[in-house]
Scaffold this motif. Structure first.
Motif, PDB file in Angstrom:
ATOM      1  N   ALA A 129       0.825  -1.207   0.000  1.00 32.85           N
ATOM      2  CA  ALA A 129       0.000   0.000   0.000  1.00 32.85           C
ATOM      3  C   ALA A 129       0.863   1.262   0.000  1.00 32.85           C
ATOM      4  CB  ALA A 129      -0.929  -0.004   1.209  1.00 32.85           C
ATOM      5  N   VAL A 130       1.959   1.223   0.758  1.00 34.42           N
ATOM      6  CA  VAL A 130       2.861   2.380   0.813  1.00 34.42           C
ATOM      7  C   VAL A 130       3.536   2.582  -0.537  1.00 34.42           C
ATOM      8  CG1 VAL A 130       4.947   3.307   1.869  1.00 34.42           C
ATOM      9  CG2 VAL A 130       3.227   2.204   3.293  1.00 34.42           C
ATOM     10  N   ARG A 131       3.979   1.488  -1.149  1.00 30.13           N
ATOM     11  CA  ARG A 131       4.608   1.622  -2.465  1.00 30.13           C
ATOM     12  C   ARG A 131       3.631   2.179  -3.491  1.00 30.13           C
ATOM     13  NH1 ARG A 131       6.419  -3.492  -1.318  1.00 30.13           N
ATOM     14  NH2 ARG A 131       5.181  -4.439  -2.996  1.00 30.13           N
ATOM     15  N   THR A 132       2.388   1.811  -3.366  1.00 26.77           N
ATOM     16  CA  THR A 132       1.372   2.340  -4.281  1.00 26.77           C
ATOM     17  C   THR A 132       1.258   3.850  -4.155  1.00 26.77           C
ATOM     18  OG1 THR A 132       0.116   0.274  -4.175  1.00 26.77           O
ATOM     19  CG2 THR A 132      -1.062   2.238  -4.931  1.00 26.77           C
ATOM     20  N   VAL A 133       1.298   4.336  -2.918  1.00 24.19           N
ATOM     21  CA  VAL A 133       1.231   5.780  -2.687  1.00 24.19           C
ATOM     22  C   VAL A 133       2.458   6.472  -3.273  1.00 24.19           C
ATOM     23  CG1 VAL A 133       1.255   7.585  -0.927  1.00 24.19           C
ATOM     24  CG2 VAL A 133      -0.219   5.586  -0.641  1.00 24.19           C
ATOM     25  N   LEU A 134       3.643   5.922  -3.002  1.00 28.60           N
ATOM     26  CA  LEU A 134       4.876   6.535  -3.507  1.00 28.60           C
ATOM     27  C   LEU A 134       4.899   6.570  -5.031  1.00 28.60           C
ATOM     28  CD1 LEU A 134       7.469   4.932  -1.049  1.00 28.60           C
ATOM     29  CD2 LEU A 134       6.740   7.320  -1.110  1.00 28.60           C
ATOM     30  N   VAL A 135       4.505   5.465  -5.641  1.00 29.04           N
ATOM     31  CA  VAL A 135       4.468   5.410  -7.108  1.00 29.04           C
ATOM     32  C   VAL A 135       3.458   6.420  -7.652  1.00 29.04           C
ATOM     33  CG1 VAL A 135       3.794   3.970  -9.061  1.00 29.04           C
ATOM     34  CG2 VAL A 135       5.284   3.035  -7.293  1.00 29.04           C
ATOM     35  N   SER A 136       2.299   6.506  -7.021  1.00 26.48           N
ATOM     36  CA  SER A 136       1.274   7.459  -7.463  1.00 26.48           C
ATOM     37  C   SER A 136       1.782   8.890  -7.376  1.00 26.48           C
ATOM     38  CB  SER A 136       0.009   7.297  -6.625  1.00 26.48           C
ATOM     39  OG  SER A 136      -0.519   5.997  -6.747  1.00 26.48           O
ATOM     40  N   ALA A 137       2.430   9.223  -6.266  1.00 21.96           N
ATOM     41  CA  ALA A 137       2.952  10.581  -6.093  1.00 21.96           C
ATOM     42  C   ALA A 137       4.011  10.895  -7.145  1.00 21.96           C
ATOM     43  CB  ALA A 137       3.532  10.746  -4.690  1.00 21.96           C
ATOM     44  N   LEU A 138       4.881   9.929  -7.433  1.00 19.82           N
ATOM     45  CA  LEU A 138       5.926  10.148  -8.431  1.00 19.82           C
ATOM     46  C   LEU A 138       5.345  10.356  -9.822  1.00 19.82           C
ATOM     47  CD1 LEU A 138       8.827   7.693  -7.515  1.00 19.82           C
ATOM     48  CD2 LEU A 138       8.988  10.166  -7.863  1.00 19.82           C
ATOM     49  N   LEU A 139       4.401   9.498 -10.196  1.00 21.62           N
ATOM     50  CA  LEU A 139       3.807   9.617 -11.524  1.00 21.62           C
ATOM     51  C   LEU A 139       3.012  10.908 -11.670  1.00 21.62           C
ATOM     52  CD1 LEU A 139       2.671   5.926 -12.171  1.00 21.62           C
ATOM     53  CD2 LEU A 139       4.630   7.126 -13.153  1.00 21.62           C
ATOM     54  N   VAL A 140       2.266  11.281 -10.624  1.00 22.62           N
ATOM     55  CA  VAL A 140       1.512  12.534 -10.669  1.00 22.62           C
ATOM     56  C   VAL A 140       2.452  13.718 -10.845  1.00 22.62           C
ATOM     57  CG1 VAL A 140       0.161  14.130  -9.260  1.00 22.62           C
ATOM     58  CG2 VAL A 140      -0.516  11.736  -9.409  1.00 22.62           C
ATOM     59  N   THR A 141       3.567  13.699 -10.109  1.00 17.03           N
ATOM     60  CA  THR A 141       4.528  14.803 -10.201  1.00 17.03           C
ATOM     61  C   THR A 141       5.177  14.860 -11.577  1.00 17.03           C
ATOM     62  OG1 THR A 141       4.992  14.633  -7.829  1.00 17.03           O
ATOM     63  CG2 THR A 141       6.604  15.796  -9.174  1.00 17.03           C
ATOM     64  N   ALA A 142       5.560  13.700 -12.116  1.00 12.81           N
ATOM     65  CA  ALA A 142       6.200  13.668 -13.436  1.00 12.81           C
ATOM     66  C   ALA A 142       5.251  14.169 -14.522  1.00 12.81           C
ATOM     67  CB  ALA A 142       6.671  12.254 -13.751  1.00 12.81           C
ATOM     68  N   VAL A 143       4.012  13.692 -14.496  1.00 10.26           N
ATOM     69  CA  VAL A 143       3.036  14.109 -15.509  1.00 10.26           C
ATOM     70  C   VAL A 143       2.705  15.594 -15.351  1.00 10.26           C
ATOM     71  CG1 VAL A 143       0.662  13.802 -16.309  1.00 10.26           C
ATOM     72  CG2 VAL A 143       2.067  11.805 -15.768  1.00 10.26           C
ATOM     73  N   TRP A 144       2.550  16.040 -14.106  1.00 14.93           N
ATOM     74  CA  TRP A 144       2.212  17.446 -13.857  1.00 14.93           C
ATOM     75  C   TRP A 144       3.355  18.368 -14.299  1.00 14.93           C
ATOM     76  CZ3 TRP A 144      -1.344  20.717 -13.804  1.00 14.93           C
ATOM     77  CH2 TRP A 144      -1.298  21.909 -13.094  1.00 14.93           C
ATOM     78  N   SER A 145       4.598  17.960 -14.019  1.00 15.82           N
ATOM     79  CA  SER A 145       5.743  18.750 -14.486  1.00 15.82           C
ATOM     80  C   SER A 145       5.772  18.797 -16.007  1.00 15.82           C
ATOM     81  CB  SER A 145       7.048  18.158 -13.946  1.00 15.82           C
ATOM     82  OG  SER A 145       7.110  18.251 -12.547  1.00 15.82           O
ATOM     83  N   PHE A 146       5.438  17.682 -16.635  1.00 17.64           N
ATOM     84  CA  PHE A 146       5.375  17.639 -18.101  1.00 17.64           C
ATOM     85  C   PHE A 146       4.352  18.641 -18.620  1.00 17.64           C
ATOM     86  CE2 PHE A 146       3.739  16.080 -22.123  1.00 17.64           C
ATOM     87  CZ  PHE A 146       4.895  15.740 -22.821  1.00 17.64           C
ATOM     88  N   VAL A 147       3.184  18.699 -17.966  1.00 18.08           N
ATOM     89  CA  VAL A 147       2.131  19.638 -18.380  1.00 18.08           C
ATOM     90  C   VAL A 147       2.607  21.071 -18.223  1.00 18.08           C
ATOM     91  CG1 VAL A 147      -0.168  20.516 -17.804  1.00 18.08           C
ATOM     92  CG2 VAL A 147       0.237  18.045 -17.905  1.00 18.08           C
ATOM     93  N   LEU A 148       3.220  21.382 -17.083  1.00 12.48           N
ATOM     94  CA  LEU A 148       3.679  22.751 -16.842  1.00 12.48           C
ATOM     95  C   LEU A 148       4.767  23.150 -17.834  1.00 12.48           C
ATOM     96  CD1 LEU A 148       3.792  22.782 -12.924  1.00 12.48           C
ATOM     97  CD2 LEU A 148       2.129  23.921 -14.394  1.00 12.48           C
ATOM     98  N   LEU A 149       5.720  22.267 -18.063  1.00 13.93           N
ATOM     99  CA  LEU A 149       6.796  22.587 -18.994  1.00 13.93           C
ATOM    100  C   LEU A 149       6.296  22.668 -20.432  1.00 13.93           C
ATOM    101  CD1 LEU A 149       9.590  20.322 -17.474  1.00 13.93           C
ATOM    102  CD2 LEU A 149       9.506  22.823 -17.430  1.00 13.93           C
ATOM    103  N   SER A 150       5.242  21.933 -20.739  1.00 12.70           N
ATOM    104  CA  SER A 150       4.668  21.987 -22.093  1.00 12.70           C
ATOM    105  C   SER A 150       4.013  23.332 -22.371  1.00 12.70           C
ATOM    106  CB  SER A 150       3.635  20.871 -22.273  1.00 12.70           C
ATOM    107  OG  SER A 150       4.246  19.601 -22.185  1.00 12.70           O
ATOM    108  N   SER A 151       3.731  24.100 -21.335  1.00 10.17           N
ATOM    109  CA  SER A 151       3.162  25.438 -21.531  1.00 10.17           C
ATOM    110  C   SER A 151       4.160  26.377 -22.174  1.00 10.17           C
ATOM    111  CB  SER A 151       2.705  26.014 -20.182  1.00 10.17           C
ATOM    112  OG  SER A 151       1.738  25.186 -19.582  1.00 10.17           O
TER     113      SER A 151
END
Length: 726
Positions: free
Chosen positions: A436-458
């Motif tokens: 369960a903890v690994r799921t949270v860590l993976v989710s946070a990492l993927l959300v951050t990577a995708v969100w950074s991609f969106v911001l930089l794509s601006s």
């Protein structure tokens, strides 16, 4: 037979004192370099963090020049006059203050008194406060959750774009954030020890935060109080009693200044800008208080700003919350779109502080859940509660406030986001063996990577490879963590390294670009010069007519947007841009020995004249030209007494003495004719259309009309100038 003295030598004994001294020096060096009772990597890592932060915050510090000329003029005034220093007067002759309390200007002004006023002496304290804030955040988090969490938190704060923006700028936010981070460190110490003394000192720094930005400085108080009430190792009754010490510290600092203000003779101090009654408390609860939260005239009469000033579109530039828009909801300038739970994820807000915000929210919720059975006095959980409450409180207020809000306000959110990332991330990593903890860590990492991609794509033209790198590294690190510790083995170190790189590359690059770019005006924005003033970043870009490629945003698209003429190459102008300097006009004012070399409508115009001429210039009506000071009768008396040499029509929107870029008002366009009644130029009556903004009581308009009807005018360097001495 001759006698011979033979001296016996004992090398071991003779060298013993030297060896002991060398051993003591080596031991002292080790203690200084590595500390005691901790791993050898901790202190060098902390030193490297502060060194890198100092490099970012101090390198080419003066690339913004005087930054916000409005506040720079107040600092300059404080270097010349002690009363101006005490009350943050805009001019050294003490006509009117800036619309903020004075604490943020005290240190720069004192430094200017010692070494001379300059961009460097004004901005150096801001940068030092930034470095200190990173260091204190590290210490606060380390005390509660260990050195690794402290290093991550400190690095996250240093790599937050809005932090680099504000700690290299002269707005009061730098002082406020420094004071609040100091108070947080003291609160953590007080909570660990159950100490009312530490709480008292925490309260004094909250009081200083109040004297920097008034009620905004109090928004973290619930977080401090809640953490102490939950976790301090003393009985509940004592915990409540100890909180009175914190209240006492706040009262001592904030109350002392309020008392000085009330007791100081009104005739001997400047008028309190931002109020209609020359009242500190009206400013606290009105313009800088409830009107910021609720909009309109909440908190007092006349504190609102007209939402329909001509030449400025009403409402958000884009359809998404946070997309910007010049005037905001509720009768005030919001510059952030309509209130919404998603406001911080769209427009300039997202570029300032939202890079790690989604991950912080995910990690905060998960860590509190997994730590729910920890002992009451567990410091890691107590610290997470404090920083989490700080985060949710500030994010909630900024998301839903209807009054004046600027994206750079979110610097107050940055320490909490950074601390939550550090504490929650490390706590969860220690229990990564649980699926369960690994799921949270993976989710946070993927959300951050995708969100950074969106911001930089601006900003697709700026480092186009970076967003793909961030996304790829994020996916790889998430995959390694998802595999579990049993399958990764030594790859766990690589997983952590890649995770930190993925989370930090986007926000770190944007931060470095922010530091490398000069910023001017009242509303600076982070990022590279080519991408500043963006209103379509983040989720707002999805509703922009031009999509994410619409860099430059709504601000540059407005017909009235104007970059200041004195902007350095590559620098980024903010809203309410500073007025250009006019050498001919400056030379004229420098010849005068009157109390005020000139008077003009609006503080931005006055500040530009003051900084350019190094003389005292009166700002009629304060920042927006809407404060009822001076009255027409007062102004007539000053002119009659020979205290003011010239009147120069100005604009509260930073158009300068001539008001370029502003639509001409009823007063007419500037005229080359000389004589009473000639045109005064755009904005001379206090607004871009020649009207006085609501709340001003017609003071600036009445003064302008009287000057036009009474005195001749001429043109100096392209600016209309009325000579007030017959």
């Amino acid at each position: 037979m001759s006698s011979e003295f033979i001296t016996e030598t004992h090398p071991a004994r003779d060298q013993a004192p030297d060896a002991r001294r060398q051993g003591a020096s080596a031991a002292l060096w080790k203690r200084l370099a590595y500390g005691e009772g901790q791993q050898r990597w901790v202190r060098p890592s902390a030193a490297a963090l502060l060194l890198l932060t100092g490099l970012i915050y101090l390198w080419n510090l003066t690339n913004s020049g005087y930054a916000n000329a409005f506040y720079a003029a107040a600092v300059q005034s404080g270097t010349k006059n002690w009363t101006a220093l005490l009350f943050a007067s805009l001019d050294p002759a003490n006509a009117i203050t800036v619309d903020k309390p004075p604490a943020a200007f005290w240190i720069p002004a004192l430094l200017g008194r010692i070494f001379g006023f300059s961009s460097f002496t004004m901005l150096l304290p801001e940068a030092v406060m930034g470095i200190a804030s990173v260091g204190l955040l590290y210490l606060a988090v380390k005390r509660a959750a260990g050195p690794a969490a402290g290093l991550i938190a400190g690095a996250a704060l240093a790599a937050t774009p809005v932090a680099a923006l504000m700690f290299r700028f002269n707005n009061p936010d730098a002082m406020m954030v420094f004071c609040l981070v100091t108070a947080a460190w003291m609160t953590v110490t007080a909570t660990q020890k159950g100490s009312p003394v530490w709480l008292f000192w925490a309260g004094t720094f909250v009081g200083m935060a109040f004297l920097s930005k008034m009620l905004q400085g109090f928004m973290t108080v619930p977080a401090f109080g809640l953490a102490y009430l939950i976790a301090a190792p003393v009985p509940l009754k004592k915990r409540f009693q100890h909180l009175l010490a914190a209240a006492g510290g706040i009262t001592v600092v904030a109350g002392a200044y309020a008392l000085v203000f009330q007791l100081f003779p009104v005739s001997s101090r400047p008028y309190m800008a931002g109020s209609q009654t020359n009242s500190l408390w009206e400013l606290v609860f009105g313009y800088n208080g409830l009107s910021r939260i609720l909009g309109g005239n909440a908190g007092g009469p006349g504190v609102g700003v007209a939402p329909d000033l001509p030449g400025n579109p009403v409402g958000p530039a884009g359809g998404f919350p946070g997309a910007g828009g010049f005037p905001g909801a509720g009768g005030g300038f919001s510059f952030g779109g309509p209130p919404s739970v998603l406001r911080l994820f769209g427009g300039e807000f997202s570029a300032e502080v939202a890079w790690l915000l989604p991950a912080a929210i995910v990690l905060l919720a998960a860590a509190l859940w997994f730590m729910r059975r920890a002992p009451r006095t567990d410091m890691a959980r107590a610290s997470l509660i404090m920083w989490g409450t700080w985060l949710l409180t500030i994010a909630g207020v900024f998301s839903f406030m209807s009054g004046i809000i600027h994206p750079y306000y979110t610097v107050q959110l940055a320490p909490a986001v950074a601390a939550v990332i550090g504490i929650a991330g490390v706590q969860l990593w220690r229990h990564r063996s649980r699926a369960a903890v690994r799921t949270v860590l993976v989710s946070a990492l993927l959300v951050t990577a995708v969100w950074s991609f969106v911001l930089l794509s601006s900003s697709p033209g700026w480092l186009p490879w970076l967003r793909w790198t961030v996304l790829a590294v994020g996916i790889l690190s998430a995959a390694l963590i998802a595999a579990g510790p049993a399958r990764t083995g030594r790859a766990g170190v690589a997983a952590v390294t890649l995770a930190l790189l993925s989370a930090g590359l986007g926000t770190g690059a944007w931060t470095i670009a922010t530091a490398a770019t000069g910023h001017t005006g009242a509303i600076p924005s982070s990022g590279p010069a080519s991408a500043t003033n963006n209103q379509t970043m983040g989720l707002a870009g999805f509703s922009s007519p031009n999509g994410a490629g619409d860099r430059g945003g709504a601000a540059r698209g407005r017909p009235d947007f104007r970059a200041p003429a004195n902007l350095q190459p590559g620098a980024a102008p903010g809203g309410f841009a500073d007025a250009p300097s006019d050498p001919a006009l400056n030379a004229l004012l420098q010849k005068e020995t009157t109390t005020w070399s000139a008077a003009t409508v609006g503080a931005n115009s006055a500040a530009a004249l003051e900084l350019g001429s190094n003389t005292s210039v009166m700002a009629i009506g304060g920042f927006m030209g809407s404060d009822p000071f001076p009255t027409l009768d007062q102004f007539k008396q000053m002119v009659s007494a020979g205290q003011i040499a010239y009147f120069i029509p100005g604009s509260p929107f930073g158009g300068g003495p001539r008001g370029p870029g502003m639509p001409a008002g009823p007063a007419g366009a500037q005229s080359q004719d000389s004589g009473p009644g000639a045109g005064a130029g755009a904005g001379s009556n206090g607004g871009p259309d020649g009207r006085t903004p609501p709340g001003g009581g017609g003071t600036s308009s009445a003064i302008t009309q009287w000057v036009q009807a009474t005195f001749p005018h001429t043109t100096v360097g392209g600016s209309t100038v009325y000579q007030l001495r017959k």
